[in-house]
Design a protein around this motif. Structure first.
Motif, PDB file in Angstrom:
ATOM      1  N   LEU A 182       0.912  -1.196  -0.054  1.00 20.74           N
ATOM      2  CA  LEU A 182      -0.007   0.035  -0.033  1.00 20.74           C
ATOM      3  C   LEU A 182       0.827   1.220   0.010  1.00 20.74           C
ATOM      4  CD1 LEU A 182      -2.704  -1.190   2.699  1.00 20.74           C
ATOM      5  CD2 LEU A 182      -3.263  -0.566   0.221  1.00 20.74           C
ATOM      6  N   ARG A 183       0.670   2.024  -0.982  1.00 21.54           N
ATOM      7  CA  ARG A 183       1.419   3.338  -0.983  1.00 21.54           C
ATOM      8  C   ARG A 183       0.498   4.814  -1.012  1.00 21.54           C
ATOM      9  NH1 ARG A 183       4.503   5.025  -0.036  1.00 21.54           N
ATOM     10  NH2 ARG A 183       5.777   6.081  -1.899  1.00 21.54           N
ATOM     11  N   GLY A 184      -0.684   4.653  -1.504  1.00 22.21           N
ATOM     12  CA  GLY A 184      -1.406   5.899  -1.472  1.00 22.21           C
ATOM     13  C   GLY A 184      -2.802   5.527  -1.321  1.00 22.21           C
ATOM     14  N   PHE A 185      -3.501   6.623  -0.612  1.00 26.88           N
ATOM     15  CA  PHE A 185      -4.994   6.418  -0.288  1.00 26.88           C
ATOM     16  C   PHE A 185      -5.542   7.746  -0.690  1.00 26.88           C
ATOM     17  CE2 PHE A 185      -8.493   7.543   2.491  1.00 26.88           C
ATOM     18  CZ  PHE A 185      -9.528   6.708   2.169  1.00 26.88           C
ATOM     19  N   PHE A 186      -6.400   7.979  -1.583  1.00 28.35           N
ATOM     20  CA  PHE A 186      -7.267   9.121  -2.087  1.00 28.35           C
ATOM     21  C   PHE A 186      -8.662   9.051  -2.118  1.00 28.35           C
ATOM     22  CE2 PHE A 186      -3.247   8.302  -4.208  1.00 28.35           C
ATOM     23  CZ  PHE A 186      -2.510   9.354  -4.710  1.00 28.35           C
ATOM     24  N   PHE A 187      -8.896  10.270  -1.533  1.00 27.49           N
ATOM     25  CA  PHE A 187     -10.648  10.411  -1.398  1.00 27.49           C
ATOM     26  C   PHE A 187     -11.311  11.856  -1.794  1.00 27.49           C
ATOM     27  CE2 PHE A 187      -8.463  12.205   2.354  1.00 27.49           C
ATOM     28  CZ  PHE A 187      -9.356  13.281   2.678  1.00 27.49           C
TER      29      PHE A 187
ATOM     30  N   GLN B  80      -1.998  15.394   1.496  1.00 28.81           N
ATOM     31  CA  GLN B  80      -2.382  16.590   1.094  1.00 28.81           C
ATOM     32  C   GLN B  80      -3.850  16.827   0.889  1.00 28.81           C
ATOM     33  OE1 GLN B  80      -0.496  16.913  -3.066  1.00 28.81           O
ATOM     34  NE2 GLN B  80       1.166  15.949  -2.386  1.00 28.81           N
ATOM     35  N   PHE B  81      -4.582  17.870   0.972  1.00 30.69           N
ATOM     36  CA  PHE B  81      -5.751  18.194   0.885  1.00 30.69           C
ATOM     37  C   PHE B  81      -6.077  19.606   0.131  1.00 30.69           C
ATOM     38  CE2 PHE B  81      -4.577  16.440   5.441  1.00 30.69           C
ATOM     39  CZ  PHE B  81      -5.279  15.000   4.893  1.00 30.69           C
ATOM     40  N   ALA B  82      -6.624  19.258  -0.919  1.00 30.29           N
ATOM     41  CA  ALA B  82      -7.099  20.365  -1.893  1.00 30.29           C
ATOM     42  C   ALA B  82      -8.051  19.920  -2.782  1.00 30.29           C
ATOM     43  CB  ALA B  82      -5.760  20.985  -2.669  1.00 30.29           C
TER      44      ALA B  82
ATOM     45  N   ALA C 103       3.508   7.706  -5.190  1.00 32.07           N
ATOM     46  CA  ALA C 103       2.310   7.558  -4.539  1.00 32.07           C
ATOM     47  C   ALA C 103       1.179   8.455  -5.288  1.00 32.07           C
ATOM     48  CB  ALA C 103       2.241   7.801  -3.132  1.00 32.07           C
ATOM     49  N   ASN C 104       0.899   7.807  -6.390  1.00 34.66           N
ATOM     50  CA  ASN C 104       0.251   8.725  -7.340  1.00 34.66           C
ATOM     51  C   ASN C 104      -1.137   7.997  -7.959  1.00 34.66           C
ATOM     52  OD1 ASN C 104       0.588   8.108 -10.261  1.00 34.66           O
ATOM     53  ND2 ASN C 104       2.558   8.096  -9.558  1.00 34.66           N
ATOM     54  N   ILE C 105      -2.013   8.572  -8.461  1.00 34.73           N
ATOM     55  CA  ILE C 105      -3.422   8.046  -9.200  1.00 34.73           C
ATOM     56  C   ILE C 105      -3.566   8.574 -10.430  1.00 34.73           C
ATOM     57  CG2 ILE C 105      -5.116   9.684  -8.393  1.00 34.73           C
ATOM     58  CD1 ILE C 105      -5.236   5.763  -7.656  1.00 34.73           C
ATOM     59  N   LYS C 106      -2.393   9.157 -11.114  1.00 32.59           N
ATOM     60  CA  LYS C 106      -2.426   9.565 -12.456  1.00 32.59           C
ATOM     61  C   LYS C 106      -2.911   8.529 -13.440  1.00 32.59           C
ATOM     62  CE  LYS C 106       1.265  12.998 -11.467  1.00 32.59           C
ATOM     63  NZ  LYS C 106       2.681  13.539 -11.904  1.00 32.59           N
TER      64      LYS C 106
ATOM     65  N   GLY D 280      -5.134  13.151  -0.412  1.00 32.08           N
ATOM     66  CA  GLY D 280      -4.532  11.966  -0.526  1.00 32.08           C
ATOM     67  C   GLY D 280      -3.467  11.557   0.744  1.00 32.08           C
ATOM     68  N   ILE D 281      -3.284  10.563   1.044  1.00 32.61           N
ATOM     69  CA  ILE D 281      -2.421  10.071   2.031  1.00 32.61           C
ATOM     70  C   ILE D 281      -1.300   9.116   1.512  1.00 32.61           C
ATOM     71  CG2 ILE D 281      -2.432   8.920   4.377  1.00 32.61           C
ATOM     72  CD1 ILE D 281      -4.399  11.235   4.204  1.00 32.61           C
ATOM     73  N   GLU D 282       0.012   9.530   1.547  1.00 33.82           N
ATOM     74  CA  GLU D 282       1.020   8.758   1.289  1.00 33.82           C
ATOM     75  C   GLU D 282       1.121   7.595   2.409  1.00 33.82           C
ATOM     76  OE1 GLU D 282       5.505   8.513   0.186  1.00 33.82           O
ATOM     77  OE2 GLU D 282       4.769  10.502   0.608  1.00 33.82           O
TER      78      GLU D 282
END
Length: 417
Positions: A258-263, A285-287, A298-301, A314-316
């Motif tokens: 597990l590397r990244g969580f996005f919401f 990061q929160f934006a 840790a990206n979701i591109k 996003g949480i690394e």
């Protein structure tokens, strides 16, 4: 049976109507009880329980045991929202022998918002406007601003219940599973509110309310590799949101690092001052609509961002590569000063970034980006209220028949001989 009203008009009720007996000692006692009811003797409260009734509207019943053997009962709104018009309160006694203890309430009937009071073995069912509960109760009170009726709006009140014959009352004397509050009954469409989940009062004296799993579970699956990851959001009592991420274990299980969580979040203003804390949280990061890469791979591109757009947060998790840490499950807390609830995430998209995907046998050379949704909960039918029944008091009067005009009598011609 219509609620009994101790208004002095019935001789059989006079013996139970203390305000017709102006003895000095009794008046002093009543003044003391009044002071207790309005809180001046709050230090004498020994125990207290709170029970929530109904769904929409909801009413809180707070029962306090006082050292002098009386009970203070308050009906209040929930979460600061004013309830509908309170018209009646019904409850059972744990010991029906108390029905012979000359139970009395203060303020007295028709001296405030209490306009009726009655007691009897399971025979209290009906208010003066005809509204009925589905079963009989031992004690009933009626509320209104007009004497002997439910007319007028009463949104909250308190009263003292005591035995006029001196029998001390305790919390155990009230059957907390047999309470009912009648609201909005004057228009013929009243509701009867019942305790949540059988009045399951917690050890701290509070009612936890209706059963609610308090969580959202999201399962993300990759059909090609067979990897399955479960994300669980749990709403905590302090207003925080716990996020748990886990995948199956076992020697032949498909796993990943597990590397990244996005919401995404419904109220994007809560992104300000939001924090993420946890043993495996490396960065965050929160934006609004602008998070797709939290660094170090840790990206979701790519496909997910192209279809759903950038995320709100996003949480690394951990560090790049599985050599230093290899995380298959983790837990962290999302926090905001104003609190977070599952409503903030209902219907929102979530995504995961995983590296080193595969089984231990195949070298785990793959990587994945997965997406899922916290599905909105279907509306749950409230089981803690029902429509009030009505007696003939509320029945429509039959329409009066129009009077039929009589035909004028015809003139008779008489042949005179």
């Amino acid at each position: 049976m219509v609620v009994s009203r101790h208004n002095g008009n019935s001789g059989e009720n006079l013996a139970k109507t203390p305000y017709f007996l102006p003895q000095t000692s009794r008046l002093r006692t009543l003044i003391q009880r009044c002071q207790t009811a309005i809180g001046s003797a709050a230090h004498d409260i020994t125990r207290e329980v709170t029970v929530n009734l109904g769904c929409e509207p909801s009413v809180t019943v707070i029962i306090s045991e006082v050292a002098d053997g009386t009970l203070i009962i308050r009906l209040e709104d929930i979460d600061g929202v004013a309830p509908s018009d309170l018209d009646g309160f019904f409850f059972d006694l744990a010991d029906e022998a108390l029905l012979d203890a000359d139970l009395t309430v203060f303020p007295f009937v028709n001296t405030g918002d209490i306009t009726g009071f009655g007691s009897g073995d399971d025979d209290q069912t009906t208010l003066s406007n005809g509204a009925m509960v589905a079963e009989g109760y031992d004690v009933s009170l009626q509320f209104g601003t007009v004497p002997d009726s439910t007319e007028g709006s009463v949104e909250g009140l308190g009263f003292t219940l005591y035995s006029d014959s001196g029998v001390p009352l305790t919390l155990e004397d009230i059957d907390l599973e047999k309470l009912a509050v009648v609201v909005d009954s004057d228009g013929g469409e009243g509701k009867v509110l019942l305790p949540h989940d059988g009045a399951a009062v917690a050890e701290d004296g509070t009612d936890p309310g209706p059963e609610d799993d308090g969580l959202c579970e999201i399962t993300m699956t990759d059909p090609k590799s067979g990897l399955e990851v479960t994300v669980t959001l749990t709403e905590l009592a302090d207003g925080d949101m716990q996020v748990d991420i886990a995948m199956p274990d076992g020697s032949d299980a498909v796993i990943g690092d597990l590397r990244g969580f996005f919401f995404n979040i419904e109220d994007q203003s809560k992104l300000d001052d939001m924090t993420a804390t946890g043993a495996d949280v490396t960065d965050s990061q929160f934006a609004a609509d602008d998070v797709k890469d939290v660094g170090n791979g840790a990206n979701i591109k790519g496909e997910i961002v192209n279809e759903y757009g950038a995320f709100d947060g996003g949480i690394e998790i951990g560090t790049q590569g599985a050599s230093e840490d290899d995380i298959q499950s983790t837990s962290f807390i999302l926090s905001h000063p104003d609190g977070l609830s599952l409503d903030d995430f209902d219907g929102q998209a979530f995504a995961l970034r995983l590296t080193s995907v595969g089984t231990d046998d195949d070298g785990r050379e793959g990587s994945l980006k997965l997406v899922g949704f916290c599905e909105p909960k279907p509306p749950v039918e409230c089981e803690d209220e029902y429509d009030a029944f009505y007696t003939s008091v509320m029945a429509a009067a039959p329409a009066e028949e129009e009077p039929v005009a009589e035909e004028p009598a015809e003139d008779l011609e008489l042949d005179l001989v």
